[in-house]
Design an enzyme around this catalytic site. Sequence first.
Site, PDB file in Angstrom:
ATOM      1  N   PRO A   1       0.832  -1.209   0.000  1.00 12.40           N
ATOM      2  CA  PRO A   1       0.000   0.000   0.000  1.00 12.40           C
ATOM      3  C   PRO A   1       0.861   1.251   0.000  1.00 12.40           C
ATOM      4  CG  PRO A   1      -0.921  -1.605   1.486  1.00 12.40           C
ATOM      5  CD  PRO A   1       0.402  -2.170   1.022  1.00 12.40           C
ATOM      6  N   CYS A   2       0.466   2.226  -0.829  1.00 13.19           N
ATOM      7  CA  CYS A   2       1.352   3.372  -1.045  1.00 13.19           C
ATOM      8  C   CYS A   2       0.654   4.705  -0.823  1.00 13.19           C
ATOM      9  CB  CYS A   2       1.909   3.313  -2.469  1.00 13.19           C
ATOM     10  SG  CYS A   2       0.642   3.080  -3.738  1.00 13.19           S
TER      11      CYS A   2
END
Length: 391
Positions: free
Chosen positions: A81-82
């Site tokens: 996840p970014c």
Amino acid sequence: MNKEYTFIDLFSGAGGLSCGFEKAGLTCLAGIDFLKPAIETFKKNHKNAIGIDGDIRKISIKEFKKKIKSKKIDIICGGPPCQGFSTIGTGDAKDSRNHLFLEFVRFVKELKPQIIVLENVTGLLAKKNINTFQSIFNCFEDLGYDLNARVLSSHHYGAPQIRRRVIFIGNRINVENIYPSKKYNNVGEINSKLKPPRTVSWAFKNLIKFKNKSFNHNIETAKIKSTLETSRISHVPEGGSIRYERDEKKYLPKKLWFDHDWNEIGEKRFREAKFARLDRSKPSPTIVTASRMYYHPTENRYLTTREAASLQSFPPEFEFSGSITSQWTQIGNAVPPMMAEAIGSAIKKMLKNKKKKIKKNTKTNIEFIRSTAFNYDKDVSDQEKQLKFNL
């Protein structure tokens, strides 16, 4: 007989990266993601792989090995996840999700693949994220991996969409990290060695139907409910959008103008363009998770999930599970399969080049990597630009 190379996909989502890698001839063993609808999509489209939904932090390596019957793993790929790195949102370098890449490291440490591939947003290269960027290199180099990072753009590899991502490639077999060469031109670029970029029109003609049937292509779900919104978009031409006051005056009759003072808006513009119609003659902008970000080029409606998936270069037989909202999340977060296929083909070359060893008595120059990562228009082949320097 061709040798089989296997991979697992961490933070897999629907499996865009896996889809491309499989098209490149790699074999997917498993995908892991915490979103159940995404894993349902993954399992539906990767029938010979295992789909695992759950918190990766709670998945033991021992149990994972049992699930894949202790098969050898050549490649571990994935995109943690970014959101904390994102250039779209506010971006928070302290966001706890930024450190989920440590779970990727845990799997790499225990399973010891020959190759690792990590995908993230370009915001990771921002100055505020340099400590995280450095940490990623430190973690993998401590495990014996020679790591590089470059920004790639999906339209250079046949996807009908301009989407840029940071791609880390690393190996522990002492070979050169290979990135795919550019195959398609930029918009307006004339290079006889490259093909013209694929467009929205190409996507809608080639990636909507499979054997005369379309999946996830319900026009009813793409209809606009607001009469005011329908009236406004009806005045916006193909490829047009409204971001500045001049756009409002150019496209909309006065009775449909927005009820605000442009001088009171920061920078006298909307943060993002509104009523953005796609242009059939060009690649689309980056497809995001918001289903109302873009409008159909000629019809007064939003895009269907299938249309969005086609712009992400998903093949037409790739079927999505879950609610419409979930499908958009899966599509918007995915790596475009056509770009993934190009990366997968480059990875195969690395695995076949095991006899072509290179020296590893080097140290990573993080600042040099950050300053050259955006040179995705150029084919990097000379030794000086291997993103390293001698001690």
